[in-house]
Every structure is written in structure tokens, then in C-alpha cells.
Design a protein around this motif. Structure first.
Motif, PDB file in Angstrom:
ATOM      1  N   LEU A 313       0.832  -1.211   0.000  1.00  0.00           N
ATOM      2  CA  LEU A 313       0.000   0.000   0.000  1.00  0.00           C
ATOM      3  C   LEU A 313       0.863   1.256   0.000  1.00  0.00           C
ATOM      4  CD1 LEU A 313      -2.790  -1.124   2.510  1.00  0.00           C
ATOM      5  CD2 LEU A 313      -2.928  -1.017   0.026  1.00  0.00           C
ATOM      6  N   ALA A 314       2.004   1.204   0.699  1.00  0.00           N
ATOM      7  CA  ALA A 314       2.906   2.368   0.705  1.00  0.00           C
ATOM      8  C   ALA A 314       3.482   2.607  -0.694  1.00  0.00           C
ATOM      9  CB  ALA A 314       4.018   2.140   1.729  1.00  0.00           C
ATOM     10  N   HIS A 317       0.801   4.140  -2.866  1.00  0.00           N
ATOM     11  CA  HIS A 317       0.614   5.560  -2.531  1.00  0.00           C
ATOM     12  C   HIS A 317       1.701   6.413  -3.185  1.00  0.00           C
ATOM     13  CE1 HIS A 317       0.705   9.206   0.011  1.00  0.00           C
ATOM     14  NE2 HIS A 317      -0.615   9.000   0.075  1.00  0.00           N
ATOM     15  N   ALA A 320       1.134   6.554  -7.060  1.00  0.00           N
ATOM     16  CA  ALA A 320       0.026   7.453  -7.410  1.00  0.00           C
ATOM     17  C   ALA A 320       0.469   8.910  -7.302  1.00  0.00           C
ATOM     18  CB  ALA A 320      -1.167   7.174  -6.503  1.00  0.00           C
ATOM     19  N   GLU A 321       1.248   9.250  -6.276  1.00  0.00           N
ATOM     20  CA  GLU A 321       1.733  10.628  -6.128  1.00  0.00           C
ATOM     21  C   GLU A 321       2.626  11.024  -7.289  1.00  0.00           C
ATOM     22  OE1 GLU A 321       3.628  10.888  -2.347  1.00  0.00           O
ATOM     23  OE2 GLU A 321       1.798  11.552  -1.325  1.00  0.00           O
ATOM     24  N   GLN A 326      -4.274  10.746  -6.330  1.00  0.00           N
ATOM     25  CA  GLN A 326      -4.435  10.543  -4.895  1.00  0.00           C
ATOM     26  C   GLN A 326      -4.850   9.099  -4.614  1.00  0.00           C
ATOM     27  OE1 GLN A 326      -7.485  12.937  -3.088  1.00  0.00           O
ATOM     28  NE2 GLN A 326      -6.582  12.766  -1.030  1.00  0.00           N
ATOM     29  N   PHE A 327      -4.108   8.423  -3.726  1.00  0.00           N
ATOM     30  CA  PHE A 327      -4.428   7.042  -3.330  1.00  0.00           C
ATOM     31  C   PHE A 327      -4.889   7.049  -1.871  1.00  0.00           C
ATOM     32  CE2 PHE A 327      -3.100   2.812  -1.666  1.00  0.00           C
ATOM     33  CZ  PHE A 327      -3.931   2.039  -2.445  1.00  0.00           C
ATOM     34  N   ILE A 328      -6.164   6.767  -1.662  1.00  0.00           N
ATOM     35  CA  ILE A 328      -6.761   6.775  -0.322  1.00  0.00           C
ATOM     36  C   ILE A 328      -7.018   5.340   0.094  1.00  0.00           C
ATOM     37  CG2 ILE A 328      -8.701   7.588   1.070  1.00  0.00           C
ATOM     38  CD1 ILE A 328      -9.136   9.787  -1.046  1.00  0.00           C
ATOM     39  N   TYR A 329      -6.533   4.978   1.285  1.00  0.00           N
ATOM     40  CA  TYR A 329      -6.734   3.593   1.716  1.00  0.00           C
ATOM     41  C   TYR A 329      -6.934   3.527   3.227  1.00  0.00           C
ATOM     42  CZ  TYR A 329      -1.786   3.630   3.139  1.00  0.00           C
ATOM     43  OH  TYR A 329      -0.595   3.919   3.729  1.00  0.00           O
ATOM     44  N   ILE A 356      -4.583   2.628 -10.787  1.00  0.00           N
ATOM     45  CA  ILE A 356      -3.746   3.826 -10.885  1.00  0.00           C
ATOM     46  C   ILE A 356      -3.560   4.237 -12.344  1.00  0.00           C
ATOM     47  CG2 ILE A 356      -1.411   4.704 -10.499  1.00  0.00           C
ATOM     48  CD1 ILE A 356      -1.306   3.032  -7.957  1.00  0.00           C
ATOM     49  N   THR A 362      -8.304   9.937  -8.476  1.00  0.00           N
ATOM     50  CA  THR A 362      -8.421   9.329  -7.148  1.00  0.00           C
ATOM     51  C   THR A 362      -8.590   7.816  -7.243  1.00  0.00           C
ATOM     52  OG1 THR A 362      -9.503  11.339  -6.334  1.00  0.00           O
ATOM     53  CG2 THR A 362      -9.689   9.362  -4.962  1.00  0.00           C
ATOM     54  N   LYS A 364      -9.242   4.494  -4.498  1.00  0.00           N
ATOM     55  CA  LYS A 364      -9.597   4.154  -3.117  1.00  0.00           C
ATOM     56  C   LYS A 364      -9.424   2.650  -2.877  1.00  0.00           C
ATOM     57  CE  LYS A 364     -13.047   7.853  -2.621  1.00  0.00           C
ATOM     58  NZ  LYS A 364     -14.472   8.143  -2.332  1.00  0.00           N
TER      59      LYS A 364
END
Length: 446
Positions: A313-314, A317, A320-321, A326-329, A356, A362, A364
Motif C-alpha cells: 500500500l505504501a 501511494h 500514485a503521487e 491521490q491514493f486513499i486507503y 492507478i 483518485t 480508493k
């Protein structure tokens, strides 16, 4: 499994029901065979008259005896025993068998003596008899039990409720033992087949020493496992050969490309070759990865879900940046899970990377824990997929849009790898269009 639908219950209930039916038939047949009272023929009337005269002679010889004593001590060569009844229906004898009481109801006319035969004995009468000027009705009864030497059986037939109870008490442990004997090896084979289905091909197949159908089934499973092992060994050799045969010319192609860039400089044609070489290498890697997941046995492990997905997940994130998205989890729950960690990571990573690529801004990621399963939901705000094509996106090499896939560098294998990983865990993967974008749901049993 529902107990009623189990093979154990069906076998047990079937044998139990069969025994009950046999008992019911055994109880019913003797009653069906009982004859109806019939008029006594001349021979029977004569026999009854002679018996009454013999009783009268005995009373005359022993006047000190009462009629009751005389009847109790009376013995006739034909083994008939006499019973005397008063006009008001009272019997002079202390004990009167049930067949006589039943027979009396249908045969009180002294002008028409009758005979009735049942499995218990023969009853004839009545005939008139006077004692001290008192009229009596005389009946003769012959017990047939001593002729059959089946006193216990006839006693049980006279008490069908007790017969059924004894049958149930005897048959229940017998049927339980038989049902256990038949279903226990099948349960062992079921456990072995479940382990084989999970890729544990070294599982020992039980019950191979049996000589019945279950033994044949066990031997058949053993041969099947051996064939699977041989097939997987051949598959692994094939994967190794494919990897070598495809990567070797690809390596030479990259070497020639590097030499061309060094001698001729950069050009649009060489850049395009470089892109296609990258895509070919990625396709080979994905194809080999899919084949390994499908055919190569792996060891299932106990993993901590949050630790397994933390780095993944890191990385998502960060990626995506880098693309301005934006990666929201939500943090996965800290639970232990029996799974193939490599397959789980690969499945979730493929879906997230796919989101992505096509998200507008965005992405999620949500993880929901229910009583019996874990649900991962990945959604984006991209263009989505036509509804009629959603059912096909998990097929290998399927492309929704050729131009889009070429632009993004996709091989059409990422979602196929995800689908294979979920099914190997007994889970599922589904997709549907959101508002906007695509929503992919991965479900794993706990």
C-alpha cells in the motif's frame, strides 16, 4: 454439510427403515393369516360331544370334586382344554386365553358350534352342558405353541410394541456401526482430496489396502496424484525452457538495440523498438507468473494481513503521487490468515496498479472484515468499462480497448493473475462500473 444430506445419515436411516418395515411385515402377516370363525363340521361336533361326555364321566367318578376342579384336571387325548361359561358371561376357569374371549363374542349360538384357528391355537364351541341343573356353555381350546417350539417368537408377536422396541435397540448400534464403517474411509478420502486440491500433492492417500470399491477409489486417487505430479514436473520443465528460449533472443535484441543507439544515436524507430521490447519482456514475465500460479504447488502459510499489505500500500501511494493522483486507503485489520502470501500480494497489487493507470485523479482501497470473509474493494474514477465487456476482463490477454492497452503498456494478464489467485484461495473477484470509474471486489474466506 447438513447431517440429513450426509451419506452417513442416509445409510443409517435406510437400514433402520428397512428393519422397521421387516418388523411391520412380520407382525402383520400372522394377523392376516388368521382365519375367520367357521361352522364346525360333523367330525368336530362329534369330537366336542365326546369331550363333554368324557368330562361328565369324570365328574361322576369323582363327585367330591367341584366342576372347576374337574375342568382343571381334565385331560383329553386330543390335548383340548375345556372352558365353561355361565349364561351371564362369567367363566368358571381362573385364566381364560384371549382367543377364547375373542371367539365367544362371535359364537354364542349353541345350535351352530363354530371353530376358529389362529397362530395361537384352535377354539371350538360352544356346546350346552348342565351341572347341578345349571346351564353352561362349554368351549374347547388347543394351544399350538408347544407344537412349534417358538414360544419366545409368539410372545413377541403378541406384543408388537415390545418387538419394535427390541428391534430398535438391537438394530441401532448395528446400523450405526455399518454406517460408520462405510462413511469413515470416505471422510478420510475427502480430507485427503481437500489437501490435494490446495496443492499438497505429497498427501498420503488412505484406505488403499481395502479390496472393495472404496479401496479402488483410493487407488484411483493415488494414480491421479501421481499423474498430477508428472504433469506439474513437465509443466515446470516447459516453463524453464520457455523462459530460456524467449529471454535469450530478447537479451540479444536488447544488446543489438544498445549497440545501435551507441553507433547511430537515438531515433524514433529505436525508441519504439525499446518500448516493444519492454512490453515483450513484461508479457513473458506475466505469462510465466500466471503459469506458475496455476501449476506450481506452493506452501500455504499463516500470515499477518496488515504486515503483508503494509509495504504494498505504501508503494501504491508513492506511485500514485508520482503520477499526480491521490491514493486513499484504510489500514487492513491485524488478523492472521492462512493463505499463499505471494499470490495475495500479486492479486491486490495488479488490481491497484490497474486502477492507478486509468484513474483520473483518485484511487480508493478499502478492506472490510465480516464473520466469514475478508472483502477488498478497489475503485477508481476513470472511464470505466462497457457493461457487456466486464464479464471478460479476467480472461488472459483480453483487452477492452487495443489502443488504450498499447498506450498504457498493458499485457492483458494482470486481472487474469488476480482471478487465478482468488480462486486458488477459494475466493472470488468481481467488477462493476461505479459512478464514475470501475469498482473491483476481491473476496477471501477467513
Amino acid at each position: 454439510m447438513n447431517l440429513i444430506n450426509s451419506l452417513f445419515f442416509k445409510i443409517f436411516a435406510g437400514f433402520w427403515l428397512l428393519i422397521l418395515i421387516l418388523v411391520a411385515i412380520l407382525v402383520t402377516l400372522p394377523k392376516l393369516e388368521q382365519s375367520q370363525p367357521q361352522l364346525l363340521d360333523l367330525y368336530g361336533i362329534e369330537l366336542l360331544d365326546k369331550t363333554s361326555h368324557a368330562l361328565f364321566s369324570q365328574i361322576t367318578r369323582h363327585p367330591e370334586r367341584s366342576l372347576k376342579e374337574a375342568i382343571d384336571k381334565f385331560r383329553h387325548p386330543s390335548r383340548f382344554k375345556l372352558y365353561a361359561m355361565h349364561p351371564d358371561g362369567r367363566f368358571l376357569n381362573d385364566h381364560v386365553p384371549k382367543p377364547i374371549r375373542r371367539f365367544v363374542i362371535d359364537s354364542e349360538n349353541i345350535s351352530k358350534p363354530m371353530m376358529w384357528k389362529s397362530h395361537k391355537g384352535i377354539v371350538v364351541g360352544p356346546i350346552s352342558f348342565y351341572y347341578n341343573q345349571e346351564p353352561l356353555l362349554l368351549y374347547a381350546y388347543k394351544n399350538l405353541n408347544h407344537e412349534t417350539n417358538r414360544l419366545v417368537l409368539r410372545w413377541l408377536l403378541d406384543n408388537p410394541g415390545l418387538l419394535i422396541l427390541i428391534t430398535l435397540l438391537v438394530s441401532t448400534p448395528v446400523c450405526l456401526l455399518l454406517a460408520w464403517h462405510l462413511t469413515s474411509p470416505l471422510r478420510q478420502l475427502q480430507k485427503a482430496s481437500d489437501q490435494i486440491a490446495k496443492g499438497q500433492l505429497d498427501t498420503q492417500i488412505p484406505q488403499q489396502q481395502r479390496k472393495d470399491e472404496i479401496g479402488e477409489l483410493a487407488n484411483g486417487m493415488d494414480h491421479m496424484v501421481l499423474s498430477l505430479k508428472n504433469m506439474l514436473a513437465g509443466q515446470q520443465r516447459l516453463l524453464s525452457d520457455i523462459s530460456h528460449e524467449l529471454r535469450s533472443p530478447l537479451t540479444r535484441l536488447r544488446l543489438a538495440l544498445a549497440i545501435s543507439k551507441k553507433t547511430q544515436g537515438e531515433s524514433a524507430e529505436l525508441a519504439r523498438i525499446d518500448v516493444e521490447a519492454d512490453r515483450l519482456e513484461q508479457m513473458i514475465a506475466d505469462l510465466l507468473g500466471l503459469a506458475r500460479n496455476q501449476f506450481q504447488p506452493q506452501d500455504i502459510q499463516t500470515v499477518q494481513l496488515d504486515s503483508l499489505l503494509e509495504e504494498l500500500l505504501a508503494d501504491a501511494h508513492f506511485e500514485a503521487e508520482q503520477k499526480g493522483k491521490q491514493f486513499i486507503y484504510t489500514e487492513p485489520p491485524a488478523i492472521e490468515l492462512r493463505a499463499y502470501p505471494g499470490l495475495i500480494s500479486s492479486a491486490i497489487e495488479n488490481v491497484i496498479r490497474n486502477a492507478i493507470k486509468y484513474a483520473s485523479s483518485t484511487i480508493k482501497f478499502d478492506c472490510q472484515l465480516t464473520h466469514k470473509q475478508i472483502v477488498f474493494v478497489i475503485e477508481d474514477d476513470g472511464p470505466g468499462i462497457p457493461d457487456h465487456e466486464i464479464a471478460h476482463i479476467f480472461r488472459p490477454f483480453y483487452r477492452v480497448s487495443e489502443a488504450r492497452d498499447r498506450e498504457s503498456g498493458g499485457t492483458g494478464l494482470g486481472l487474469a493473475i488476480c482471478d487465478n489467485a482468488m480462486h486458488k484461495h477459494g475466493g472470488s473477484v468481481e467488477a462493476h462500473n461505479g459512478e464514475p470509474g470501475l469498482v473491483v471486489t476481491l473476496t477471501l474466506p477467513v
